[in-house]
Structures are given as C-alpha cells and as structure tokens.
Design an enzyme around this catalytic site. Sequence first.
Site, short mmCIF file in Angstrom:
data_model
loop_
_atom_site.label_atom_id
_atom_site.label_comp_id
_atom_site.label_asym_id
_atom_site.label_seq_id
_atom_site.Cartn_x
_atom_site.Cartn_y
_atom_site.Cartn_z
N CYS A 9 3.04 15.99 -2.80
CA CYS A 9 4.35 15.61 -2.29
C CYS A 9 5.38 15.55 -3.42
O CYS A 9 5.03 15.52 -4.60
CB CYS A 9 4.27 14.27 -1.57
SG CYS A 9 5.67 13.96 -0.46
N ASP A 128 0.26 4.06 2.71
CA ASP A 128 0.84 3.93 1.37
C ASP A 128 0.95 2.45 1.03
O ASP A 128 0.94 1.59 1.92
CB ASP A 128 2.22 4.59 1.33
CG ASP A 128 2.67 4.97 -0.07
OD1 ASP A 128 1.96 4.63 -1.04
OD2 ASP A 128 3.73 5.61 -0.19
#
Length: 211
Positions: A9, A128
Amino acid sequence: MNRTRVKICGITRVEDALAAVEAGADAIGLVFYPPSPRYVDIEQARAIVLALPPFVSVVGLFVNAEPGRVRETYASVPLQWLQFHGDEDPAYCRAFGRPYIRAARMRAGVDLLEYARNFADASGLLLDAFVEGYGGGGKTFDWSLIPQALPLPVVLSGGLEVANVGDAISRVKPWAVDVSSGVEAAKGIKDHGKLRAFIAEARHADGRYAI
C-alpha cells in the site's frame, strides 16, 4: 498449501509499483486521502495503473471522502476494490455498487464479530492498529483480539515488516497481509530491497506453517 496474498500500500511512483509486482505482490494500494504523505492524485494514479502488467489488483483507499469524489476517482482510475478507512457506515460503503474492503481500527473493546455483521457484504476486513487520526501509524496491535470465527476474509495490517510478517502469518493465518511503512525508505518511497525481502518472507512463512 495456502498462499497468503500480499498487498503493498501507499504506492506513489511507477517504479515502486513495478518493483512490488516483480517481487510477487498480488495487489497495490493507492491512497486518495489528501492529508496522507502517500496521497496520489488522479493523474499520478492513472500513470501507475497503466504501467502495471495484467492480473495485478489495484485498491483505492479513501477516508470519509465525498461520494462524488470517490466516483470521480474510479471513473478515471481502474480500481478493482475500494477500501474505506474512516467513519463510513454500511450504507455509504454499499452505495457505490463496487467490491469494497472495510478497515477496522483495532484496540481493546472492539467487537469485531458485530463489525463483520454490519459490513457483511464487504470483500474482507482490513485490521489495522488504532492511532489518533486516520492512516497507518506503523504500529502493531494485539493479534489475540481477532476472533477465530470471523465470517469475512482478514487482511492483516499494522506495523508489519520483514521481522514479524512470518510470525503474523503463523499466528493469525490471514487471507492477506498489507504493508506500507514497513517497506519504505521514506514516506511514500518504497525500498525495493525491503519489498523483495518482505514478500519472500511471506512466501517462506506459507511453507513453514502450511497445515
């Protein structure tokens, strides 16, 4: 043998996207959140996506974006998935009629089973670490907070790097791992050596911990 998918990412440059793919990444993530140091505009994103070879997934990350902005982005940039990291509710996520991944910011007290029920039509849950504000903080979270009976595929994120991705795969057995800062030379600039090492360690972990 199960194969853990790998998403890189925070890609901001064509050369980093190609390095990730050459190292074996299954997907790349593009950040469309202007406060992020990894933000890309539509022109940058198009250049990156058009440089990719076939069969690499592209994920667009948004945080509390105006719906029109999301639509403008995927109308201009070929995105296979939308990824929502803010306070978006289920109706918002479904409104685009496109596959999406919902991020959950993990800390004690989060009822992940209820979260999964609320976003039952998501392609997966990206887990996350909770940090103030939005975006990756490069922090891990307590993986024991993840229930084993989650009904959606888990994309594990948060503080992953070469040193811990093998342990993460062993303990969590996620569908995929997602990394950004753990393979960077600077914010938004990927270290190609770290990219190769991270993906190689994920592949080795698949072999070591195959059931």
